[in-house]
Design an enzyme around this catalytic site. Structure first.
Site, PDB file in Angstrom:
ATOM      1  N   GLY A  97      42.909  38.942  45.729  1.00 50.75           N
ATOM      2  CA  GLY A  97      41.583  38.849  45.110  1.00 50.75           C
ATOM      3  C   GLY A  97      41.701  39.221  43.647  1.00 50.75           C
ATOM      4  CE  LYS A  98      43.720  40.622  38.328  1.00 51.05           C
ATOM      5  NZ  LYS A  98      44.950  41.379  38.634  1.00 51.05           N
ATOM      6  N   GLY A  99      38.926  40.239  40.060  1.00 52.74           N
ATOM      7  CA  GLY A  99      37.595  40.251  39.475  1.00 52.74           C
ATOM      8  C   GLY A  99      37.685  40.228  37.966  1.00 52.74           C
TER       9      GLY A  99
END
Ligand code: NAD
Length: 430
Positions: free
Chosen positions: A115-117
């Site tokens: 995941g990444k934000g």
């Protein structure tokens, strides 16, 4: 498993990092028996959360910025990946970083997906209270949309986010869900559940990988005879310089965004740390140090070049001028795909980001275990386990590269992809 599409943005928007990633998948698949229809597991993230967040500036005005969370694949475990605050953070960048996280976790065999934000903002233009207000707004908006949770999606620090930001985010999250849940975020301060050793885990992990692979590529050259140049003197680069110096390697040049220092015989890293603290830059002119540009640093005749700053630092126009025999990618994506081809033809060994900088997420995993068991590990134990994971993973990547007669990057992709494909098949996912 039913995958909820929180938003379905087109994946066809041309953008280099994600295009590079898709190209690397194809190269890896072509080297092995991975069927092309399996590539869709990797080319489409499970979920894309894209929104605007609002927060209050010190002057009372409300500021609105774009924010993202991309959940790439969770067949091996909950989504895991950092949150960056950067003016260039856009959907394509966050998507490519989330995808690489899935592969990275698989390469070091920790039970997480990717995941990444990102928040599209230049935090240098914000005060500390404004950054806190923005951090809380990000986590609040995403938590209300059901994004995060210790068994679901676990964020961490990335570019321009720190343990302090993680502490604010944890506090905001727990105030919404109404219970204590430290394992929902990693990279926290040690006093509130962070792991000892997390702050330098990326650089130490990279160092363990490098030391292991050097035995294969530099014919057991002694550390004192091995020269290193390091681009980037932030968290990853400065910690790496300190570690390499301590172990007797000759770090001869370091740089940051304002320039670099080239030292006559060997840099005194603690002196350069002090220079950076006092002046804001490592570039210093003195009797045995001369100032160099970042381009000059990249082209130095050294054994090892460590890239610990930006993506795309080595590209089609400068790859041919690189003289280092080995490149260690502590940054994400510092060598473009065109440069990769040029370097491979020249015989330069590139130790890829999804192996080289996986120490950070590995100790994040240790932090997550500690939070779930209520335990706190000694620093020595964390470092010993980190070394075991990194050395074993480096050896696996090396053997895969030999087996398929391919680069370490392609080998790391093959390893990661196969593990994710296997997990998807076992779950019966189509
Ligand atoms: P940081 O912000 O602490 O440091 C970045 C460094 O790069 C600074 O010294 C900055 O001055 C320098 N820099 C910026 N632009 C430059 C330029 N044009 N030329 C030379 N130097 C330049 O960031 P960090 O945490 O050290 O991360 C660096 C890279 O490592 C990023 O790609 C990040 O995604 C990756 N990474 C970091 C971690 C971690 O745990 N810190 C983990 C995995 C990957």
């Amino acid at each position: 498993m039913c995958v909820t599409k929180l938003s379905t943005k087109s994946t066809t928007v041309p953008n280099k990092p994600f295009e590079n990633y898709l190209e690397l998948l194809k190269i890896a698949a072509a080297k092995t028996s991975i069927e092309s229809d399996k590539l869709k597991i990797f080319s489409e993230p499970d979920n894309i959360f894209e929104t605007n967040i609002e927060f209050k500036l010190d002057n009372g005005e409300i500021k609105t910025v774009k924010a993202y969370r991309v959940q790439h694949n969770n067949s091996r475990g909950p989504y895991k990946g950092g949150i960056r605050f950067h003016q260039d953070a856009d959907l394509e960048e966050v998507k490519s970083l989330a995808s690489l996280m899935s592969l990275k976790c698989a390469v070091v065999d920790i039970p997480f997906g990717g995941g990444k934000g990102g928040v599209q903002v230049d935090p240098k233009n914000l005060s500390r209270t404004e950054i806190e207000s923005m951090s809380r707004a990000y986590i609040r908006t995403a938590t209300e949309a059901g994004i995060f949770g210790s068994n679901k999606d676990i964020p961490a620090p990335d570019v321009n986010t720190s343990p302090e930001v993680m502490a604010w985010m944890l506090d905001e999250y727990e105030s919404i869900v109404g219970h204590s849940e430290p394992a929902m975020i990693t990279g926290k301060p040690v006093e509130i559940g962070g792991s000892k050793g997390r702050s330098y885990s990326t650089s130490h992990g990279g160092f363990f990988v490098l030391e292991h692979l050097l035995q294969q590529y530099l014919d057991d050259k002694l550390p004192a005879d091995t020269t290193i140049a390091i681009q980037g003197f932030g968290n990853a680069g400065a910690e790496f310089a300190t570690k390499a110096h301590k172990h007797g390697y000759r770090v001869v040049a370091v740089s940051d965004s304002r320039g670099g220092s080239h030292c006559e015989h060997m840099c005194d890293i603690s002196h350069l740390n002090n220079v950076k603290k006092e002046t804001g830059s490592v570039a210093v002119n003195s009797s045995n140090i001369s100032i160099i540009t970042n381009d000059e640093l990249l082209e130095l005749d050294v054994d090892i070049l460590v890239l610990a700053a930006l993506d795309g630092a080595v590209h089609a126009n400068n790859a041919d001028k690189i003289k280092a025999k080995v490149i260690l990618e502590l940054a994400n994506g510092p060598v473009t795909i065109k440069a990769d081809k040029i370097l491979e033809e020249k015989g330069t060994v590139v130790i890829p980001d999804i192996l080289a900088n996986a120490g950070g997420v590995t100790v994040s995993y240790f932090e997550w275990i500690q939070n779930r068991s209520g335990d706190q590990w000694e620093e020595e134990f964390v470092n010993q386990r980190l070394k075991e994971v990194m050395v074993k993973s480096a050896q696996n990547v090396f053997e895969t590269a030999n087996h398929h007669d391919c680069s370490l990057r392609t080998a790391a992709f093959i390893l990661g992809m196969n593990k994710i494909i296997r997990a998807s098949e076992l779950r019966g996912r189509k």
